[in-house]
Scaffold this motif. Structure first.
Motif, PDB file in Angstrom:
ATOM      1  N   SER A  60      78.214 173.113 -16.548  1.00 43.55           N
ATOM      2  CA  SER A  60      79.669 173.039 -16.385  1.00 43.55           C
ATOM      3  C   SER A  60      80.388 173.920 -17.393  1.00 43.55           C
ATOM      4  N   ARG A 109      88.033 181.910  -7.786  1.00 46.34           N
ATOM      5  CA  ARG A 109      87.367 180.691  -7.326  1.00 46.34           C
ATOM      6  C   ARG A 109      85.888 180.738  -7.696  1.00 46.34           C
ATOM      7  N   LEU A 111      84.363 174.559  -7.344  1.00 48.13           N
ATOM      8  CA  LEU A 111      84.419 173.871  -8.630  1.00 48.13           C
ATOM      9  C   LEU A 111      85.678 174.226  -9.402  1.00 48.13           C
ATOM     10  N   ILE A 112      86.056 175.497  -9.350  1.00 46.24           N
ATOM     11  CA  ILE A 112      87.161 176.002 -10.163  1.00 46.24           C
ATOM     12  C   ILE A 112      88.052 176.856  -9.282  1.00 46.24           C
ATOM     13  N   PHE A 133      90.480 172.355 -12.197  1.00 46.54           N
ATOM     14  CA  PHE A 133      89.146 171.830 -11.973  1.00 46.54           C
ATOM     15  C   PHE A 133      89.147 170.351 -12.298  1.00 46.54           C
ATOM     16  N   CYS A 134      88.112 169.681 -11.884  1.00 43.04           N
ATOM     17  CA  CYS A 134      87.944 168.258 -12.152  1.00 43.04           C
ATOM     18  C   CYS A 134      86.763 168.119 -13.109  1.00 43.04           C
ATOM     19  N   LEU A 149      81.569 169.221 -14.206  1.00 46.01           N
ATOM     20  CA  LEU A 149      82.535 169.714 -13.217  1.00 46.01           C
ATOM     21  C   LEU A 149      82.220 169.075 -11.875  1.00 46.01           C
ATOM     22  N   LEU A 167      86.134 170.232  -6.231  1.00 42.13           N
ATOM     23  CA  LEU A 167      87.539 169.989  -5.913  1.00 42.13           C
ATOM     24  C   LEU A 167      87.635 169.544  -4.467  1.00 42.13           C
TER      25      LEU A 167
END
Length: 156
Positions: free
Chosen positions: A66, A93, A106-107, A135-136, A142, A145
């Motif tokens: 991550s 992305r 993810l991002i 992001f989460c 990570l 999303l």
């Protein structure tokens, strides 16, 4: 011809500067690059965990993966704006792709050339947020999303 040369410089810079990561020696895989006037879109597959991390606990291995994805997102932004001086903004992305599964985002970041004040921020996660990445990040990992996350403008 200048835009083509700049894109070629960008691809070469990724191969040269991002060949190895800080937490993983795996290669970064560029999926797509699009240019529109003064904006760009760029998608890539995040690096796999380093093979040397196989003996580490899964939580440490996942955290390294991550953190590498976040570091790569920031580096991708910097390489993009260095190689393409006419760009003002970009949508970046990062995806993770498990074996035989479709890629998971993810991002996501809508970033600008203007550099945020991140010099004194030691947290990689906070630096990525300041650059404009969404992001989460939960428990050092990570998470993909979800569509609902995007509609709420990534408050997490």
């Amino acid at each position: 011809m200048r835009p083509l040369w700049e894109v070629a410089d960008f691809v070469r810079a990724i191969r040269r500067q991002m060949r190895f990561g800080e937490f993983s020696r795996a290669r970064l895989r560029l999926l797509r690059m699009e240019l529109y006037d003064d904006t760009a879109e760029c998608d890539w597959i995040a690096r796999l965990p380093d093979p040397w991390d196989d003996n580490l606990p899964s939580s440490v291995r996942n955290q390294n993966e991550s953190l590498q994805a976040l570091a790569d997102a920031i580096a991708m932004r910097n390489v993009l704006f260095d190689a393409l001086p006419s760009l003002e903004s970009a949508v970046l992305r990062a995806f993770r792709q498990a074996v035989r599964e479709p890629p998971e985002m993810l991002i996501l970041g809508t970033v600008s050339r203007e550099m945020p004040a991140v010099h004194r921020v030691s947290s990689l996660v906070m630096r990525a947020k300041l650059f404009g990445f969404c992001f989460c990040f939960e428990d050092g990992l990570l998470r993909p999303l979800q569509v609902a996350d995007r509609s709420e403008e990534f408050i997490t």
